[in-house]
Scaffold this motif. Sequence first.
Motif, PDB file in Angstrom:
ATOM      1  N   LYS A 134     -44.348   0.267 -10.544  1.00 43.03           N
ATOM      2  CA  LYS A 134     -45.644   0.567  -9.306  1.00 43.03           C
ATOM      3  C   LYS A 134     -46.795   0.512 -10.473  1.00 43.03           C
ATOM      4  CE  LYS A 134     -46.857   4.879  -8.791  1.00 43.03           C
ATOM      5  NZ  LYS A 134     -46.336   6.579  -8.564  1.00 43.03           N
ATOM      6  N   LYS A 143     -55.006   4.278  -5.828  1.00 41.37           N
ATOM      7  CA  LYS A 143     -54.360   3.168  -4.571  1.00 41.37           C
ATOM      8  C   LYS A 143     -53.474   2.584  -5.946  1.00 41.37           C
ATOM      9  CE  LYS A 143     -54.415  -1.342  -2.800  1.00 41.37           C
ATOM     10  NZ  LYS A 143     -55.065  -2.812  -1.655  1.00 41.37           N
ATOM     11  N   ASP A 144     -52.310   2.916  -4.784  1.00 43.03           N
ATOM     12  CA  ASP A 144     -50.740   2.595  -5.586  1.00 43.03           C
ATOM     13  C   ASP A 144     -49.944   0.983  -4.839  1.00 43.03           C
ATOM     14  OD1 ASP A 144     -50.976   4.502  -6.790  1.00 43.03           O
ATOM     15  OD2 ASP A 144     -49.351   5.396  -5.765  1.00 43.03           O
ATOM     16  N   GLU A 145     -49.387   0.128  -5.658  1.00 45.16           N
ATOM     17  CA  GLU A 145     -48.860  -0.984  -5.507  1.00 45.16           C
ATOM     18  C   GLU A 145     -48.177  -1.266  -5.818  1.00 45.16           C
ATOM     19  OE1 GLU A 145     -49.347  -6.163  -5.673  1.00 45.16           O
ATOM     20  OE2 GLU A 145     -50.771  -4.354  -6.931  1.00 45.16           O
ATOM     21  N   LEU A 147     -44.125  -3.418  -6.932  1.00 47.30           N
ATOM     22  CA  LEU A 147     -44.214  -4.384  -7.331  1.00 47.30           C
ATOM     23  C   LEU A 147     -42.583  -5.036  -7.527  1.00 47.30           C
ATOM     24  CD1 LEU A 147     -46.644  -6.675  -7.341  1.00 47.30           C
ATOM     25  CD2 LEU A 147     -46.192  -6.782  -9.749  1.00 47.30           C
ATOM     26  N   GLN A 206     -56.528  -9.775  -8.888  1.00 44.60           N
ATOM     27  CA  GLN A 206     -56.530  -9.054  -7.792  1.00 44.60           C
ATOM     28  C   GLN A 206     -58.190  -8.563  -7.761  1.00 44.60           C
ATOM     29  OE1 GLN A 206     -54.356  -7.896  -6.271  1.00 44.60           O
ATOM     30  NE2 GLN A 206     -52.806  -9.003  -6.702  1.00 44.60           N
TER      31      GLN A 206
END
Length: 272
Positions: A134, A143-145, A147, A206
Amino acid sequence: MCYKVDAIRVHRFAERYFSANDCQIIERSPHHLKVKLSVKVDKELINRPFYWMYVEKMNLQPNPTTLNLISKPEKAPEGFNGEFLSFGTPRFRQILQSAINQGRFIRLYEDKTPETNNPNNSSPYTPWFGVNYKLSYICDQKKDELLSLGINLYDGQIKSNFYPQIKQRIWTPKIPAHRHIIRPRFQLIECLGKLENFIEEHIKKQDSTWAREAKKRLDQELKQVSLYYPEGESETGTEAEKKQRIQEIYWQYHPRIEVDIINAGLFYLDPR
């Protein structure tokens, strides 16, 4: 509509959790469960440590709890009474935390019959190390992404979206007959380093506009503090208040990225 979807998801998750942990599902429907817990699950979900201490000390036959759970009360069988199970309820939070604790690291083998007619032959597995990360992009907003990465322990190949690529395969916790594992060339600690490098490169690609905008808001807040606490004023407590406020502003507005491992596992895949 959201309620219906959530109730279905909660029910299915609970059912999978109990089945995976060797609990006996006595009665079930799409809206209710009657479950005889295994000893392990009873210890995790039911708060009775003194009972288990006594049972184990006296070497008695254990009697795990039976739970009645209802995910949609209006659809439950008539006369069936039990706990309401939904997102946010204490029991479901317990189930989620138990699943997280047990699922942080797993070892699974793809359950596929080798393509050989000779019982003396053995087909190889390819070892993969899969990690779900995470990534949190944090300032005064967040904001969380997610992976999901996998790395081949033999040749070092890294795959993105690893979990979606393997989730439809059939797995078993024990290595099947007539299978063997290719000897890894890389240790897990080496693989973690390679995955960290991959994540660093991913982050560099990003859009960093969010960080620049957060830095501008940080500078504006610090200017406001300077106006509110002018230099040269040293009243008792004022300087300490100013330092405290500056620390709070940095914590709230300063852009940063945090990376956490959600879970990981060794996956032995049939070569395709």
